[in-house]
Motif scaffolding. Structure first.
Motif, mmCIF file in Angstrom:
data_model
loop_
_atom_site.group_PDB
_atom_site.id
_atom_site.type_symbol
_atom_site.label_atom_id
_atom_site.label_comp_id
_atom_site.label_asym_id
_atom_site.label_seq_id
_atom_site.Cartn_x
_atom_site.Cartn_y
_atom_site.Cartn_z
ATOM 1 N N VAL A 5 -86.218 83.287 119.819
ATOM 2 C CA VAL A 5 -84.493 83.306 120.253
ATOM 3 C C VAL A 5 -84.525 83.977 121.951
ATOM 4 C CG1 VAL A 5 -82.537 84.720 120.321
ATOM 5 C CG2 VAL A 5 -83.758 84.095 118.051
ATOM 6 N N CYS A 10 -79.161 83.359 124.851
ATOM 7 C CA CYS A 10 -78.835 83.862 123.682
ATOM 8 C C CYS A 10 -77.264 84.606 124.292
ATOM 9 C CB CYS A 10 -78.756 84.756 122.268
ATOM 10 S SG CYS A 10 -78.197 85.402 121.267
ATOM 11 N N ALA A 14 -73.408 83.846 116.791
ATOM 12 C CA ALA A 14 -73.789 83.951 115.080
ATOM 13 C C ALA A 14 -74.151 82.600 114.830
ATOM 14 C CB ALA A 14 -72.837 85.159 114.402
ATOM 15 N N CYS A 16 -76.633 80.718 114.382
ATOM 16 C CA CYS A 16 -77.645 80.671 113.686
ATOM 17 C C CYS A 16 -77.836 81.455 113.010
ATOM 18 C CB CYS A 16 -78.801 81.594 114.632
ATOM 19 S SG CYS A 16 -78.454 83.098 115.119
ATOM 20 N N MET A 17 -77.133 83.047 112.264
ATOM 21 C CA MET A 17 -76.927 83.368 110.825
ATOM 22 C C MET A 17 -75.877 82.469 110.208
ATOM 23 S SD MET A 17 -75.173 87.131 112.159
ATOM 24 C CE MET A 17 -73.634 87.271 110.672
ATOM 25 N N PHE A 24 -81.711 84.885 110.342
ATOM 26 C CA PHE A 24 -81.229 85.637 111.867
ATOM 27 C C PHE A 24 -80.266 86.713 111.438
ATOM 28 C CE2 PHE A 24 -82.334 81.776 113.007
ATOM 29 C CZ PHE A 24 -83.668 81.102 113.894
ATOM 30 N N ASP A 25 -80.070 87.791 112.291
ATOM 31 C CA ASP A 25 -79.235 88.798 112.304
ATOM 32 C C ASP A 25 -78.187 88.579 112.981
ATOM 33 O OD1 ASP A 25 -77.284 90.449 110.899
ATOM 34 O OD2 ASP A 25 -78.633 91.905 110.425
ATOM 35 N N LEU A 26 -77.593 89.947 113.762
ATOM 36 C CA LEU A 26 -76.832 89.638 114.796
ATOM 37 C C LEU A 26 -76.670 91.390 115.228
ATOM 38 C CD1 LEU A 26 -75.960 88.049 116.835
ATOM 39 C CD2 LEU A 26 -72.999 88.916 116.232
ATOM 40 N N LYS A 32 -76.536 89.986 120.136
ATOM 41 C CA LYS A 32 -77.541 89.362 120.737
ATOM 42 C C LYS A 32 -78.251 88.936 119.381
ATOM 43 C CE LYS A 32 -77.634 89.520 124.718
ATOM 44 N NZ LYS A 32 -78.049 88.180 126.189
ATOM 45 N N ALA A 33 -78.718 87.447 119.187
ATOM 46 C CA ALA A 33 -79.361 87.503 117.965
ATOM 47 C C ALA A 33 -80.291 87.926 117.581
ATOM 48 C CB ALA A 33 -79.025 85.824 117.465
ATOM 49 N N CYS A 55 -76.717 76.259 117.757
ATOM 50 C CA CYS A 55 -76.824 77.050 119.038
ATOM 51 C C CYS A 55 -76.090 76.320 119.902
ATOM 52 C CB CYS A 55 -78.549 77.707 118.774
ATOM 53 S SG CYS A 55 -78.641 78.419 120.182
#
Length: 65
Positions: A5, A10, A14, A16-17, A24-26, A32-33, A55
């Motif tokens: 990432v 970025c 979110a 991607c989450m 992925f997390d935030l 940011k990821a 994204c």
């Protein structure tokens, strides 16, 4: 497969989450990821590629390897 990432790009949308929550997390404080699994299993490839595709900031790169 390796997931990267670009934290400069970025924007913390979110997306991607939502596509790959196991990868992925935030980071709420940074907005940011976070990559939870830098080298996820091939079973997650479809989800990871979808996360990169959706994204809005184009901040996710998936490298084969």
């Amino acid at each position: 497969m390796k997931v990267i990432v670009d934290l400069q790009a970025c924007q913390g949308y979110a997306c991607c989450m939502m596509e790959a929550p196991a990868v992925f997390d935030l980071d709420e404080s940074a907005g940011k990821a976070i990559v939870l699994e830098e080298t996820p299993s091939d079973e997650l490839r479809t989800q990871v590629e979808a996360a990169a595709r959706v994204c809005p900031a184009r901040a996710i790169t998936v490298e084969n390897g």
